[in-house]
Design an enzyme around this catalytic site. Structure first.
Site, PDB file in Angstrom:
ATOM      1  N   ASN A  28     -32.020  55.311  37.103  1.00  0.00           N
ATOM      2  CA  ASN A  28     -31.818  56.152  35.927  1.00  0.00           C
ATOM      3  C   ASN A  28     -30.338  56.273  35.561  1.00  0.00           C
ATOM      4  OD1 ASN A  28     -32.690  57.818  33.814  1.00  0.00           O
ATOM      5  ND2 ASN A  28     -32.419  59.664  35.040  1.00  0.00           N
TER       6      ASN A  28
ATOM      7  N   ALA B 298     -28.857  62.289  32.974  1.00  0.00           N
ATOM      8  CA  ALA B 298     -28.833  61.732  34.330  1.00  0.00           C
ATOM      9  C   ALA B 298     -29.622  62.648  35.250  1.00  0.00           C
ATOM     10  CB  ALA B 298     -27.394  61.624  34.853  1.00  0.00           C
TER      11      ALA B 298
ATOM     12  N   TYR C 253     -26.112  60.281  44.442  1.00  0.00           N
ATOM     13  CA  TYR C 253     -25.787  60.888  43.142  1.00  0.00           C
ATOM     14  C   TYR C 253     -24.330  60.602  42.768  1.00  0.00           C
ATOM     15  CZ  TYR C 253     -24.289  64.457  39.871  1.00  0.00           C
ATOM     16  OH  TYR C 253     -23.706  65.097  38.807  1.00  0.00           O
TER      17      TYR C 253
ATOM     18  N   LEU D  42     -36.539  64.539  27.533  1.00  0.00           N
ATOM     19  CA  LEU D  42     -37.087  65.881  27.794  1.00  0.00           C
ATOM     20  C   LEU D  42     -37.772  65.981  29.157  1.00  0.00           C
ATOM     21  CD1 LEU D  42     -38.580  66.690  24.243  1.00  0.00           C
ATOM     22  CD2 LEU D  42     -36.358  67.360  25.149  1.00  0.00           C
TER      23      LEU D  42
ATOM     24  N   ASP E  60     -32.860  62.069  24.162  1.00  0.00           N
ATOM     25  CA  ASP E  60     -33.296  62.755  25.377  1.00  0.00           C
ATOM     26  C   ASP E  60     -34.770  62.473  25.612  1.00  0.00           C
ATOM     27  OD1 ASP E  60     -33.988  64.946  27.266  1.00  0.00           O
ATOM     28  OD2 ASP E  60     -32.001  65.695  26.739  1.00  0.00           O
TER      29      ASP E  60
ATOM     30  N   GLY F 224     -35.045  68.424  30.887  1.00  0.00           N
ATOM     31  CA  GLY F 224     -34.426  69.399  29.992  1.00  0.00           C
ATOM     32  C   GLY F 224     -35.510  70.193  29.279  1.00  0.00           C
TER      33      GLY F 224
END
Ligand code: UDP
Length: 323
Positions: A92, A75, A141, A33, A31, A36
């Site tokens: 991404n 994502a 998306y 971060l 990750d 998140g």
């Protein structure tokens, strides 16, 4: 098993990691971060900080972890942002996903459970959406998720991968440890609960002139715990292909507000605002395939239980994860 979880610091990745660890699996979180929270990475998991757009970083992470399978959550996931900046979503979600696939192939890791979305269907006319409903994404998306599904499908067809795509409807709720904390928060249930906590003045209902029973949009809300369990079922069942994850029952925005008022005992002011571009009137899952083939049954299908779990989490974490 050892599972590499990309995006394990996000909402769905954190809860799935928690359940995997509870079941005795080992978890390595990969990750960056960026969106998140470090505090949402389960303490029992190993954390490798890295970005999927960095091909060398994910390649090294997969090579070093040598996982039995990958669960891929990392994502960008904001529809309005994807309309403004499609480039970010393709870079991404698609580019990062391609780096992940390459890393898996290089390390001989063949199993993946991929976090997909009902946004791959766009605005279907069907009352209940099954997996064979045509995929016509209405935003970058949804398109970015579908593109990665297709890549994985081709790898699966040529025998190089065992890939499951879980197409989520509206994930909501929390476990005791992990809940929903986005910045900015765009989702209905956390916004409603923030209003209940007095952290926002009111909820704006994005349109009440849709062709639905009360004029507000209908969605199929699914408890995050049930969603996370489906990932583990997908791993155990050894299946391939796409599965819808929803309860098969729709609730309108007004019904969500009423449920939240009943659960919290608070008034929750609201007002009617303009429609949000790209919101389909009704998205409800036919999830019979997941029930039959993954042997998955939601344990918390009631909206009140979903909202109550989110309410418990938001009351315990009024500021979300400490920033
Ligand atoms: N919604 C709303 N007010 C809000 C947030 C969402 O009226 O503050 C509506 C939104 O238009 C949609 C439904 O609630 O019809 C669920 O939105 P959410 O963003 O939670 O999930 P989506 O269905 O867009 O993935």
């Amino acid at each position: 098993m050892k599972i590499l979880v990309t995006g394990g610091s996000g909402y769905i990745g954190s809860v799935t990691s928690e359940l995997l660890l509870d079941e005795g699996h080992a978890v390595v979180v990969f990750d960056n971060l960026e969106r998140g929270h470090r505090a949402a990475v389960d303490r029992r998991a190993a954390l490798v900080e890295g970005d999927l757009r960095d091909a060398a970083a994910i390649r090294a992470a997969v090579r070093d972890a040598r996982p039995d399978a990958v669960m891929h959550f990392a994502a960008y996931a904001l529809v309005p942002e994807s309309m403004r900046r499609p480039d970010l979503y393709f870079e991404n979600n698609v580019g990062g996903g391609m780096n992940l696939i390459a890393a898996m192939l290089a390390a001989g890791v063949r199993r993946i459970v991929f976090s997909s979305t009902c946004a791959v269907y766009g605005e279907p006319a069907a009352d209940c959406i099954a997996e064979d409903t045509p995929t016509r994404p209405a935003n970058p998306y949804g398109e970015s998720k579908l593109m990665l599904e297709k890549m994985l499908e081709w790898h699966a067809r040529r025998g190089g991968m065992q890939a499951v795509f879980l197409r989520y409807f509206n994930a909501a709720g929390a476990t005791e440890k992990f809940g929903e904390d986005h910045d900015p928060e765009t989702h209905l249930i956390p916004n409603v609960l923030q209003a209940a906590l007095g952290r926002r003045d009111k909820v704006v209902i994005y349109g009440d002139d849709f062709d639905t029973p009360d004029g507000t949009c209908v969605r199929d809300y699914i408890h995050i715990h049930d969603l996370a369990r489906a990932h583990i079922r997908a791993l155990d069942a050894g299946c391939c292909g796409a599965f819808n994850l929803g309860n098969g029952r729709g609730y309108s925005v007004k019904e969500v507000l009423e449920t939240a008022r009943a659960v919290t005992g608070r008034p929750i002011p609201c007002e009617i605002g303009a429609r949000r571009p790209g919101d389909p009137p009704r998205l409800v899952a036919a999830s019979g395939k997941a029930r039959a083939e993954l042997r998955w049954t939601p344990r918390f299908p009631e909206l009140s239980a979903i909202v109550a779990s989110a309410w418990n989490w938001h009351r315990a974490h009024p500021e979300g994860y400490a920033r």
